[in-house]
Enzyme design. Structure first.
Site, mmCIF file in Angstrom:
data_model
loop_
_atom_site.group_PDB
_atom_site.id
_atom_site.type_symbol
_atom_site.label_atom_id
_atom_site.label_comp_id
_atom_site.label_asym_id
_atom_site.label_seq_id
_atom_site.Cartn_x
_atom_site.Cartn_y
_atom_site.Cartn_z
ATOM 1 C CE LYS A 11 0.740 -7.631 9.506
ATOM 2 N NZ LYS A 11 2.000 -7.175 9.944
ATOM 3 C CG ASP A 141 1.269 -9.386 5.940
ATOM 4 O OD1 ASP A 141 0.851 -10.401 6.536
ATOM 5 O OD2 ASP A 141 2.278 -8.750 6.297
HETATM 6 P P1 ATP Z 1 5.428 -6.549 6.359
HETATM 7 O O1 ATP Z 1 4.840 -6.183 7.685
HETATM 8 O O2 ATP Z 1 4.388 -6.938 5.300
HETATM 9 O O3 ATP Z 1 6.610 -7.489 6.426
HETATM 10 P P2 ATP Z 1 6.839 -4.104 6.453
HETATM 11 O O4 ATP Z 1 5.871 -3.153 7.076
HETATM 12 O O5 ATP Z 1 7.862 -4.706 7.355
HETATM 13 O O6 ATP Z 1 6.030 -5.214 5.714
HETATM 14 P P3 ATP Z 1 7.127 -2.445 4.161
HETATM 15 O O7 ATP Z 1 6.868 -1.065 4.675
HETATM 16 O O8 ATP Z 1 6.054 -3.087 3.375
HETATM 17 O O9 ATP Z 1 7.607 -3.412 5.324
HETATM 18 O O10 ATP Z 1 8.466 -2.328 3.293
HETATM 19 C C1 ATP Z 1 9.425 -3.341 3.138
HETATM 20 C C2 ATP Z 1 10.286 -2.954 1.920
HETATM 21 O O11 ATP Z 1 9.476 -3.108 0.752
HETATM 22 C C3 ATP Z 1 10.729 -1.502 1.920
HETATM 23 O O12 ATP Z 1 12.008 -1.368 2.436
HETATM 24 C C4 ATP Z 1 10.634 -1.072 0.471
HETATM 25 O O13 ATP Z 1 11.896 -1.110 -0.148
HETATM 26 C C5 ATP Z 1 9.787 -2.116 -0.219
HETATM 27 N N1 ATP Z 1 8.473 -1.622 -0.734
HETATM 28 C C6 ATP Z 1 7.913 -2.011 -1.879
HETATM 29 N N2 ATP Z 1 6.732 -1.414 -2.062
HETATM 30 C C7 ATP Z 1 6.511 -0.630 -0.999
HETATM 31 C C8 ATP Z 1 5.439 0.236 -0.633
HETATM 32 N N3 ATP Z 1 4.370 0.430 -1.418
HETATM 33 N N4 ATP Z 1 5.527 0.851 0.559
HETATM 34 C C9 ATP Z 1 6.597 0.660 1.359
HETATM 35 N N5 ATP Z 1 7.654 -0.125 1.032
HETATM 36 C C10 ATP Z 1 7.620 -0.776 -0.131
#
Ligand code: ATP
Length: 316
Positions: A11, A141
């Site tokens: 998203k 989210d």
């Molecule tokens: P958001 O936009 O919800 O804040 P994000 O896109 O910034 O999320 P994610 O890719 O969800 O960040 O990852 C944040 C951290 O969560 C990663 O550094 C990782 O260590 C951990 N993590 C836990 N589960 C997952 C997963 N299924 N996919 C990716 N990262 C994950």
């Protein structure tokens, strides 16, 4: 035993306004969330044991209890012990396509996919709102990722109000793969710098929410007016992330100069996106930006807005 293959879209935030803080430590937000076609693929199957086994093709993604997909499976086990007793544990394989720690809800959408997948695998018959209520326990989210499309999100992002789907626009996403921004740091810093202007009374919060509902952004979305949408993109977190990460600020400026309808950082960053009328326009902007910043760590994705949340690709 059946196997389900699921598509879990990322998203972006078209709009992110921080209104105040909350007693639970989160912030009170008003956002417009939008699914995009860039997606992870997940495979979920019963393994006939008592274990949850997680596999992922991305070296930075943990495969233990800290993975949201793992936590989602654990939550379902706890909530539905009878189904767990009948069907046993699960193997979950994540094919990660969404950049990690990018502000694109990559982890949340994997968690949402596991909720949807286990609902099917264990024949629980839970409705979307029931799955979303479970998703709230995993992260702000996750409820949005279950249903996807275009929605106004309030509270800490878990209260959803779907609006007219917007799937006619393209976008180019850009992210330095050696850069990540801590979401808690971004909110904490925002509070330190802008906390004095927070609104914390219920009437004030409701009034900001209804202003967005009846305001020009939602109108532009309902009329699919790309240029107006591009002009109205907004993200309060840019105020703290861009000064701290000059590379991201420069990337935003270069993408902005390259054209398109509008450019904005997504969530707490560091991904920056430009909305475009067409795939051709998105590819052109990518080429221009790639030429201006010759850094091998800078990655681009051209993708489209999507009206889908978690969907089933295949059932075997
Ligand atoms: P958001 O936009 O919800 O804040 P994000 O896109 O910034 O999320 P994610 O890719 O969800 O960040 O990852 C944040 C951290 O969560 C990663 O550094 C990782 O260590 C951990 N993590 C836990 N589960 C997952 C997963 N299924 N996919 C990716 N990262 C994950």
């Amino acid at each position: 035993m059946r196997t389900y293959q699921l598509i879990a879209p990322a998203k972006i935030n078209l709009y992110l306004e921080i209104i105040g803080d909350r007693l639970d430590g989160y912030h009170e937000l008003v956002m417009i969330l939008q699914s995009i076609e860039l997606s992870d693929r997940l495979e979920i199957r019963s393994n006939g044991t008592q274990d949850i086994n997680l596999h992922c093709n991305h070296p930075l993604v943990p495969v233990d209890q800290t993975n949201i997909a793992y936590r989602a499976a654990q939550l379902m086990l706890e909530q539905f012990p009878q189904a767990f007793a009948n069907y046993g544990g699960v193997d979950i394989t994540i094919n990660k396509q969404i950049p990690v720690a990018a502000g694109l809800a990559g982890g949340s959408t994997d968690g949402a996919a596991v909720l949807v997948g286990l609902n099917l695998l264990w024949e629980l018959g839970l409705t979307i709102p029931q799955l979303q209520r479970l998703g709230e326990k995993l992260g702000s989210d996750v409820p949005f990722c279950v249903s996807g499309g275009t929605a106004i999100a309030t509270g800490r992002g878990e209260k959803l109000d779907p609006i007219q789907d917007l799937d006619n626009l393209w976008l180019v996403l850009a992210k330095y793969n050696n850069l990540s921004v801590s979401t808690p740091w971004a909110y904490k810093t925002y509070k330190q710098q802008f906390g004095e202007s927070y609104i914390n009374d219920t009437t004030g919060i409701q009034s900001r929410t209804s202003q967005l509902h009846s305001g020009p952004f939602v109108q532009a979305i309902s009329h699919k007016e790309g240029q107006k949408i591009g002009n109205l993109l907004h993200n309060d977190l840019e105020k703290v992330v861009l000064p701290e990460y000059p590379q991201v600020a420069q990337l935003k400026e270069i993408l902005q100069q390259a054209g398109g309808l509008g450019t904005m950082m997504s969530g707490s960053g560091p991904t920056v996106f430009t909305l475009c009328q067409s795939q051709t326009e998105a590819e052109t902007i990518k080429k221009i930006a790639r030429k201006k910043i010759e850094d091998p760590n800078l990655e681009f994705w051209v993708t489209k807005l999507s009206s889908n949340g978690i969907s089933i690709m295949d059932e075997q």
